[in-house]
Design an enzyme around this catalytic site. Structure first.
Site, PDB file in Angstrom:
ATOM      1  N   TYR A 100       6.594  10.428  11.157  1.00  0.00           N
ATOM      2  CA  TYR A 100       6.015   9.638  12.255  1.00  0.00           C
ATOM      3  C   TYR A 100       6.674   9.986  13.588  1.00  0.00           C
ATOM      4  CZ  TYR A 100       3.605   6.785   8.784  1.00  0.00           C
ATOM      5  OH  TYR A 100       2.780   6.364   7.768  1.00  0.00           O
ATOM      6  N   ASP A 116       9.319  -3.496   9.486  1.00  0.00           N
ATOM      7  CA  ASP A 116       8.576  -2.250   9.322  1.00  0.00           C
ATOM      8  C   ASP A 116       9.547  -1.079   9.287  1.00  0.00           C
ATOM      9  OD1 ASP A 116       5.537  -1.386   9.399  1.00  0.00           O
ATOM     10  OD2 ASP A 116       6.689   0.170  10.401  1.00  0.00           O
ATOM     11  N   ARG A 172      -2.449  -8.947   6.163  1.00  0.00           N
ATOM     12  CA  ARG A 172      -3.705  -9.426   6.769  1.00  0.00           C
ATOM     13  C   ARG A 172      -4.754  -9.937   5.798  1.00  0.00           C
ATOM     14  NH1 ARG A 172      -4.158  -3.978   9.963  1.00  0.00           N
ATOM     15  NH2 ARG A 172      -3.024  -3.516   8.062  1.00  0.00           N
ATOM     16  N   ARG A 187       0.498 -14.340  12.901  1.00  0.00           N
ATOM     17  CA  ARG A 187       0.500 -13.118  13.705  1.00  0.00           C
ATOM     18  C   ARG A 187      -0.143 -13.390  15.062  1.00  0.00           C
ATOM     19  NH1 ARG A 187      -2.757  -8.847  14.758  1.00  0.00           N
ATOM     20  NH2 ARG A 187      -2.005  -6.710  14.505  1.00  0.00           N
ATOM     21  N   ARG A 202       3.370  -5.218   0.551  1.00  0.00           N
ATOM     22  CA  ARG A 202       2.590  -5.814   1.651  1.00  0.00           C
ATOM     23  C   ARG A 202       2.066  -7.202   1.295  1.00  0.00           C
ATOM     24  NH1 ARG A 202       0.514  -1.977   5.634  1.00  0.00           N
ATOM     25  NH2 ARG A 202       2.361  -0.750   6.056  1.00  0.00           N
TER      26      ARG A 202
HETATM   27  O1  CP3 Z   1       5.654  -5.210   2.024  1.00  0.00           O
HETATM   28  C1  CP3 Z   1       5.793  -6.130   2.862  1.00  0.00           C
HETATM   29  O2  CP3 Z   1       5.066  -7.147   2.887  1.00  0.00           O
HETATM   30  C2  CP3 Z   1       6.973  -6.059   3.823  1.00  0.00           C
HETATM   31  C3  CP3 Z   1       6.709  -5.584   5.135  1.00  0.00           C
HETATM   32  C4  CP3 Z   1       6.329  -4.128   5.345  1.00  0.00           C
HETATM   33  C5  CP3 Z   1       5.416  -3.745   6.355  1.00  0.00           C
HETATM   34  N1  CP3 Z   1       5.429  -2.383   6.415  1.00  0.00           N
HETATM   35  C6  CP3 Z   1       4.653  -4.660   7.200  1.00  0.00           C
HETATM   36  C7  CP3 Z   1       3.480  -4.149   7.928  1.00  0.00           C
HETATM   37  C8  CP3 Z   1       6.811  -2.981   4.740  1.00  0.00           C
HETATM   38  C9  CP3 Z   1       7.749  -2.813   3.556  1.00  0.00           C
HETATM   39  C10 CP3 Z   1       6.244  -1.873   5.445  1.00  0.00           C
HETATM   40  C11 CP3 Z   1       6.564  -0.474   5.135  1.00  0.00           C
HETATM   41  C12 CP3 Z   1       5.863   0.597   5.860  1.00  0.00           C
HETATM   42  N2  CP3 Z   1       5.446   0.601   7.163  1.00  0.00           N
HETATM   43  C13 CP3 Z   1       5.590   1.861   5.310  1.00  0.00           C
HETATM   44  C14 CP3 Z   1       6.000   2.318   3.921  1.00  0.00           C
HETATM   45  C15 CP3 Z   1       5.119   1.771   2.866  1.00  0.00           C
HETATM   46  C16 CP3 Z   1       3.726   2.298   2.879  1.00  0.00           C
HETATM   47  O3  CP3 Z   1       2.814   1.497   3.142  1.00  0.00           O
HETATM   48  O4  CP3 Z   1       3.553   3.495   2.580  1.00  0.00           O
HETATM   49  C17 CP3 Z   1       4.940   2.628   6.295  1.00  0.00           C
HETATM   50  C18 CP3 Z   1       4.442   4.048   6.140  1.00  0.00           C
HETATM   51  C19 CP3 Z   1       4.864   1.823   7.469  1.00  0.00           C
HETATM   52  C20 CP3 Z   1       4.329   2.207   8.815  1.00  0.00           C
HETATM   53  C21 CP3 Z   1       3.176   1.365   9.192  1.00  0.00           C
HETATM   54  N3  CP3 Z   1       3.261   0.034   9.523  1.00  0.00           N
HETATM   55  C22 CP3 Z   1       1.823   1.757   9.264  1.00  0.00           C
HETATM   56  C23 CP3 Z   1       1.302   3.153   8.957  1.00  0.00           C
HETATM   57  C24 CP3 Z   1       1.112   0.638   9.677  1.00  0.00           C
HETATM   58  C25 CP3 Z   1      -0.347   0.594  10.032  1.00  0.00           C
HETATM   59  C26 CP3 Z   1      -1.222   0.493   8.840  1.00  0.00           C
HETATM   60  C27 CP3 Z   1      -1.680  -0.915   8.661  1.00  0.00           C
HETATM   61  O5  CP3 Z   1      -1.644  -1.393   7.507  1.00  0.00           O
HETATM   62  O6  CP3 Z   1      -2.070  -1.529   9.664  1.00  0.00           O
HETATM   63  C28 CP3 Z   1       2.010  -0.438   9.788  1.00  0.00           C
HETATM   64  C29 CP3 Z   1       1.680  -1.830  10.156  1.00  0.00           C
HETATM   65  C30 CP3 Z   1       2.154  -2.920   9.250  1.00  0.00           C
HETATM   66  N4  CP3 Z   1       3.374  -2.974   8.630  1.00  0.00           N
HETATM   67  C31 CP3 Z   1       1.420  -4.092   8.935  1.00  0.00           C
HETATM   68  C32 CP3 Z   1       2.255  -4.874   8.119  1.00  0.00           C
HETATM   69  C33 CP3 Z   1       1.970  -6.238   7.565  1.00  0.00           C
HETATM   70  C34 CP3 Z   1       0.060  -4.457   9.475  1.00  0.00           C
HETATM   71  C35 CP3 Z   1       0.274  -4.900  10.876  1.00  0.00           C
HETATM   72  C36 CP3 Z   1      -0.698  -5.946  11.359  1.00  0.00           C
HETATM   73  O7  CP3 Z   1      -0.495  -7.134  11.082  1.00  0.00           O
HETATM   74  O8  CP3 Z   1      -1.631  -5.539  12.045  1.00  0.00           O
END
Ligand code: CP3
Length: 345
Positions: free
Chosen positions: A152, A75, A29, A38, A25
């Site tokens: 999910y 994602d 944010r 964003r 990540r």
């Molecule tokens: O790592 C990186 O920077 C690459 C991008 C990436 C994102 N999600 C961007 C993201 C990667 C590799 C993921 C993987 C992901 N997404 C996983 C597996 C890894 C983990 O964290 O266990 C999972 C379970 C998801 C599903 C997901 N996406 C959730 C549960 C959420 C909400 C939680 C949160 O942090 O808000 C997301 C949103 C998400 N994916 C964000 C980002 C940068 C935040 C979105 C925002 O900008 O509001």
């Protein structure tokens, strides 16, 4: 062909005096420049599907910190969306999806060969990045693993214990297995296209692998990983694969051998000394600083970072967090982590 990039050298099994480093990540944010882009995109999914802006946010942490790898901004839930599930994000809560709990839900999904219509902008982001990245920076593509993505799709949201997915698995195995099969095939095609577009490494995120116990772990974490890796290796033999069966615990032992992964990513619930003795013996490991240190910083961060670098110093290692960095992290603590890793040689 010898690999020059530090991440590729680690994945080829080389022990390096300073481990290469990137962060789960890393585009997120906690960075003001991410929040600005964003906002420009409107929302998270619009950002994922806007190749120019997704390229920009992928590059932001590379510019700021000079990480050794960039991870494609996308994602794991885009694949279910490409298969026809509705997907949206509720601010402050997380993802929501239309749920799949029966044969009718399964029948409504699109065939795997139609996913690319939705996912083409993601492949375009990969192509942009392979041109834009500094030559020393490795480009990592990724996908979610079938079990994690299925949790999910079945619950329609994130769950603490993955209860609805476990229930479907135990009560309607025919539907559950068919969903796992569709996701396994979709993941292979999705990752294969990322590699063709320029991803040099791919990572498989199985965030909820830890809730699979006993034979379920072998059947729904190891077996899909083995199949996905075998097929990708037959199509793209030179592309290394990182597997992240998060919270696998004892099941981390032998995971690389059982699946063919080039590297196993470790969460921070296992100690680095234990993992060096039991997991790194089979090859490269990635991890595993607790992401809470990115919030708290200070001496604790420095001490734990050094401990991890030292524990893994006698084998191939890629430094990373044990899970994604959180929005409340301080960007200066990320710099402190990088400086601490790179000061140790
Ligand atoms: O790592 C990186 O920077 C690459 C991008 C990436 C994102 N999600 C961007 C993201 C990667 C590799 C993921 C993987 C992901 N997404 C996983 C597996 C890894 C983990 O964290 O266990 C999972 C379970 C998801 C599903 C997901 N996406 C959730 C549960 C959420 C909400 C939680 C949160 O942090 O808000 C997301 C949103 C998400 N994916 C964000 C980002 C940068 C935040 C979105 C925002 O900008 O509001």
């Amino acid at each position: 062909m010898t690999a020059q990039k530090t991440i590729l050298r680690a994945l080829a099994g080389e022990t390096q005096p300073t481990p290469p480093i990137w962060m789960m990540r890393q585009a997120g944010r906690y960075l003001p420049e991410y929040k600005a882009t964003r906002a420009e995109a409107g929302d998270f999914l619009s950002l994922c599907y806007n190749s120019d802006l997704a390229t920009e946010v992928t590059l932001q942490p590379i510019r700021r910190y000079g990480f050794d790898a960039a991870i494609l901004f996308a994602d794991i839930l885009l694949l279910p969306q490409a298969l026809g599930a509705d997907l949206w994000f509720v601010t402050g809560e997380g993802p929501r999806l239309s749920t799949i709990t029966d044969q009718a839900g399964l029948d409504a999904l699109r065939p795997v060969d139609e996913i690319h219509e939705t996912l083409n902008p993601i492949y375009q982001t990969v192509r942009n990045l392979s041109k834009a990245l500094p030559q020393e920076t490795t480009l990592i593509g990724f996908a979610g693993m079938p079990w994690t993505v299925a949790t999910y799709m079945i619950a329609g949201q994130g769950t603490k214990d993955q209860g609805p997915a476990h229930a479907l698995k135990d009560e309607n195995p025919a539907v559950f297995d068919a969903l796992m099969e569709r996701l396994t095939e979709g993941t292979i095609e999705y990752l294969s296209k990322q590699i063709e577009a320029g991803a040099e490494v791919v990572k498989l995120f199985d965030s909820w692998a830890g809730s699979l116990k006993g034979a379920d772990f072998d059947r729904y974490a190891i077996e899909p990983a083995r199949r996905i890796i075998a097929e990708l290796k037959s199509r793209h033999p030179a592309t290394p694969i990182i597997a992240f069966p998060r919270e696998a615990g004892e099941k981390y032992i032998g995971f690389a051998r059982a699946t063919g992964a080039d590297c196993v990513a470790l969460d921070n619930s296992v100690s680095p000394d234990w993992a060096a003795a039991h997991v790194q013996v089979d090859g490269c490991v990635q991890g595993n600083l607790a992401s809470s240190h990115m919030v708290t910083g200070g001496e604790g961060l420095v001490r734990e970072t050094r401990k991890i670098v030292e524990a893994f110093a006698n084998g191939p290692h890629i430094f990373n967090l044990g899970h994604g960095i959180t929005p409340d992290a301080d960007p200066d603590n990320v710099q402190l982590m990088i400086d601490t890793v790179r000061a140790q040689r």
